[in-house]
Design a protein around this motif. Structure first.
Motif, PDB file in Angstrom:
ATOM      1  N   LEU A  11       9.037   6.465   5.019  1.00 18.15           N
ATOM      2  CA  LEU A  11      10.477   7.117   4.390  1.00 18.15           C
ATOM      3  C   LEU A  11      11.227   6.120   3.582  1.00 18.15           C
ATOM      4  O   LEU A  11      11.983   6.597   2.560  1.00 18.15           O
ATOM      5  N   GLN A  12      11.568   4.616   4.183  1.00 15.06           N
ATOM      6  CA  GLN A  12      12.352   3.831   3.454  1.00 15.06           C
ATOM      7  C   GLN A  12      11.934   3.603   2.002  1.00 15.06           C
ATOM      8  O   GLN A  12      12.704   3.360   1.159  1.00 15.06           O
ATOM      9  N   THR A  13      10.450   3.428   1.917  1.00 13.36           N
ATOM     10  CA  THR A  13       9.860   2.988   0.655  1.00 13.36           C
ATOM     11  C   THR A  13      10.027   4.143  -0.243  1.00 13.36           C
ATOM     12  O   THR A  13      10.314   4.126  -1.382  1.00 13.36           O
ATOM     13  N   VAL A  14       9.520   5.370   0.022  1.00 12.76           N
ATOM     14  CA  VAL A  14       9.675   6.427  -0.785  1.00 12.76           C
ATOM     15  C   VAL A  14      10.990   7.067  -1.097  1.00 12.76           C
ATOM     16  O   VAL A  14      11.547   7.327  -2.378  1.00 12.76           O
ATOM     17  N   THR A  70       0.659  -1.271   0.041  1.00 18.96           N
ATOM     18  CA  THR A  70       0.029   0.104   0.029  1.00 18.96           C
ATOM     19  C   THR A  70       0.699   1.168  -0.094  1.00 18.96           C
ATOM     20  O   THR A  70       0.586   2.169  -0.761  1.00 18.96           O
ATOM     21  N   ILE A  71       1.976   1.096   1.012  1.00 20.42           N
ATOM     22  CA  ILE A  71       2.698   2.326   1.048  1.00 20.42           C
ATOM     23  C   ILE A  71       3.724   2.541  -0.420  1.00 20.42           C
ATOM     24  O   ILE A  71       3.894   3.566  -0.758  1.00 20.42           O
ATOM     25  N   GLU A  72       3.948   1.491  -0.853  1.00 21.39           N
ATOM     26  CA  GLU A  72       4.796   1.575  -2.057  1.00 21.39           C
ATOM     27  C   GLU A  72       4.021   2.263  -3.342  1.00 21.39           C
ATOM     28  O   GLU A  72       4.401   2.964  -4.087  1.00 21.39           O
ATOM     29  N   ASP A  73       2.482   1.900  -3.200  1.00 27.14           N
ATOM     30  CA  ASP A  73       1.801   2.441  -4.388  1.00 27.14           C
ATOM     31  C   ASP A  73       1.799   3.834  -4.328  1.00 27.14           C
ATOM     32  O   ASP A  73       1.661   4.625  -5.288  1.00 27.14           O
ATOM     33  N   THR A  74       1.689   4.339  -3.119  1.00 33.83           N
ATOM     34  CA  THR A  74       1.550   5.836  -2.770  1.00 33.83           C
ATOM     35  C   THR A  74       3.087   6.485  -3.323  1.00 33.83           C
ATOM     36  O   THR A  74       2.863   7.612  -3.839  1.00 33.83           O
ATOM     37  N   ALA A  75       4.117   5.813  -2.807  1.00 31.02           N
ATOM     38  CA  ALA A  75       5.545   6.094  -3.125  1.00 31.02           C
ATOM     39  C   ALA A  75       5.588   6.409  -4.885  1.00 31.02           C
ATOM     40  O   ALA A  75       6.233   7.331  -5.241  1.00 31.02           O
ATOM     41  N   ILE A  76       5.140   5.516  -5.474  1.00 36.88           N
ATOM     42  CA  ILE A  76       5.195   5.378  -6.844  1.00 36.88           C
ATOM     43  C   ILE A  76       4.355   6.542  -7.412  1.00 36.88           C
ATOM     44  O   ILE A  76       4.615   7.096  -8.438  1.00 36.88           O
ATOM     45  N   SER A  77       2.995   6.821  -7.069  1.00 40.92           N
ATOM     46  CA  SER A  77       2.231   7.899  -7.255  1.00 40.92           C
ATOM     47  C   SER A  77       3.076   9.232  -7.236  1.00 40.92           C
ATOM     48  O   SER A  77       2.967  10.274  -8.094  1.00 40.92           O
ATOM     49  N   PHE A  78       3.736   9.355  -6.039  1.00 41.45           N
ATOM     50  CA  PHE A  78       4.588  10.623  -5.869  1.00 41.45           C
ATOM     51  C   PHE A  78       5.738  10.752  -6.961  1.00 41.45           C
ATOM     52  O   PHE A  78       5.963  11.919  -7.253  1.00 41.45           O
ATOM     53  N   VAL A  79       6.313   9.637  -7.194  1.00 45.07           N
ATOM     54  CA  VAL A  79       7.541   9.801  -8.281  1.00 45.07           C
ATOM     55  C   VAL A  79       6.926  10.091  -9.459  1.00 45.07           C
ATOM     56  O   VAL A  79       7.570  10.976 -10.210  1.00 45.07           O
ATOM     57  N   ASN A  80       5.635   9.689  -9.890  1.00 43.80           N
ATOM     58  CA  ASN A  80       4.869  10.170 -11.253  1.00 43.80           C
ATOM     59  C   ASN A  80       4.636  11.472 -11.105  1.00 43.80           C
ATOM     60  O   ASN A  80       4.583  12.208 -12.087  1.00 43.80           O
ATOM     61  N   ARG A  81       4.221  11.917  -9.796  1.00 43.51           N
ATOM     62  CA  ARG A  81       3.669  13.493  -9.691  1.00 43.51           C
ATOM     63  C   ARG A  81       5.077  14.260  -9.886  1.00 43.51           C
ATOM     64  O   ARG A  81       5.027  15.207 -10.449  1.00 43.51           O
ATOM     65  N   ILE A  82       6.181  13.909  -9.349  1.00 40.37           N
ATOM     66  CA  ILE A  82       7.398  14.719  -9.762  1.00 40.37           C
ATOM     67  C   ILE A  82       7.675  14.654 -11.147  1.00 40.37           C
ATOM     68  O   ILE A  82       7.996  15.764 -11.534  1.00 40.37           O
TER      69      ILE A  82
END
Length: 358
Positions: free
Chosen positions: A317-320, A13-25
């Motif tokens: 933090l580790q994931t993002v 779940t947290i990885e999905d959000t981190a991936i969305s943040f990378v795409n947002r960047i």
């Protein structure tokens, strides 16, 4: 919540959000590959979305383009920033607000009302869905709200308060930590290179998924996070009010006296760390030549009063960080940023990182 294994249930779940943040960047950076001046606000959105997924199993859509300035998401982020900014004003200065309503007090209460109203809407929505089920049992994919409710179905108030607490204290602090980690690694390119090499080994492909086992292999990544929080703990000190007369290291502390554990002063002292002014993640690796007292850096506190969200903050933090440095080389090509207490201790100024894709 304080057990490491509990947080690991939410890696996907947290990885999905981190991936969305990378795409947002990727979407918001300009032709020079720099993110905008308000990048800290984007980090806040990532933190808020992560908490909502874990605490409520809800997607708020914080990282989607259609979120406008007056959205619930932005209102909540602004209110939390106002809340934290006014806490020291009210606690440390002459408390005129106890005698009459001051402008600072009114701003503080308005911010709390906004936080309560916005978060309660989502908390109650999740709670109603759970209570409408004839029976429910928590499993590895359950939200924290469901886990707590499952322990005591007759007391939904406890689950509501716990979820609200996570929103209040888990957005600014985690955001500040990520901002600081990105800044320190942008200023220490040789350490960033070593980190990216480790990530490439553990996550060789763009679609490589994080698992508990792979996180355990990212030891240098964890060391980079620990070293940043040693040098720049987001909460620079913790206070405790003595409930009885106590002797500490030969000093008699009367009942009712506040004792402050100053994280920043201790973890930056040459008494406890060699070369404390140097960013040396290597000091946290097993078998390191750098020795330190195990309690000399406690950014989350320790024991029964340890930060309740520590395991989730660590995992977020580790994931993002893994996902960002898997995708980008992070640079900062402007004047050095000073650290300031907001009251969260973090870099002060626009986070105009240059995100260079491989």
């Amino acid at each position: 919540m304080l057990q490491p294994r509990t947080a690991k249930f939410y890696i996907g779940t947290i990885e999905d959000t981190a991936i969305s943040f990378v795409n947002r960047i990727k979407k918001i950076k300009d032709k020079n590959q720099e993110v905008p001046d308000d990048f800290l606000n984007e980090i806040h959105k990532w933190s808020l979305e992560s908490i909502a997924r874990v605490a409520l199993d809800q997607k708020l859509g914080c990282l989607e383009d259609e979120h406008t300035v007056d959205s619930d998401t932005q209102n909540l982020i602004d209110a939390i920033n106002i809340f934290f900014a006014n806490v020291p004003e009210l606690e440390l200065k002459i408390p005129f607000w106890k005698l009459f309503s001051t402008p600072t007090w009114r701003k503080y209460i308005k911010a709390l009302d906004t936080i309560t109203n916005v978060t309660s809407k989502h908390i109650n929505q999740s709670l109603e869905q759970l209570l409408s089920q004839k029976s429910f049992r928590s499993n590895n994919q359950s939200s924290l709200l469901q886990r707590v409710l499952n322990l005591d179905p007759s007391n939904p108030k406890l689950a509501q308060i716990l979820s609200l607490d996570m929103f209040i204290v888990g957005i600014d602090t985690t955001s500040a930590a990520l901002a600081s980690i990105l800044y320190q690694l942008s200023q220490n390119q040789e350490k960033q290179k070593k980190l990216r090499e480790e990530i490439r080994i553990v996550l060789p492909n763009a679609d490589s998924k994080l698992t508990s086992e792979k996180l355990d292999q990212l030891q240098y990544l964890k060391a980079c996070i620990k070293e940043t929080l040693r040098m720049y703990p987001v909460v620079i000190g913790n206070g405790r009010c003595m409930t009885k007369e106590t002797v500490i290291s030969g000093y008699k502390i009367p009942e009712g006296v506040q004792v402050v554990f100053q994280h920043y002063a201790i973890s930056n002292s040459s008494k406890y760390f060699s070369q404390p002014e140097q960013f040396l993640p290597e000091r946290w690796l097993k078998g390191s030549e750098y020795k330190h007292h195990p309690f000399a850096s406690l950014p989350f506190g320790y024991g029964k009063r340890m930060c309740l969200g520590r395991r989730f903050a660590d995992l977020e933090l580790q994931t993002v960080v893994a996902k960002i440095f898997q995708t980008f080389e992070v640079q900062y090509n402007h004047e050095d940023l000073e650290y300031t207490i907001h009251p969260i201790y973090m870099p002060n100024g626009p986070l105009r990182f240059k995100m260079v894709e491989d």
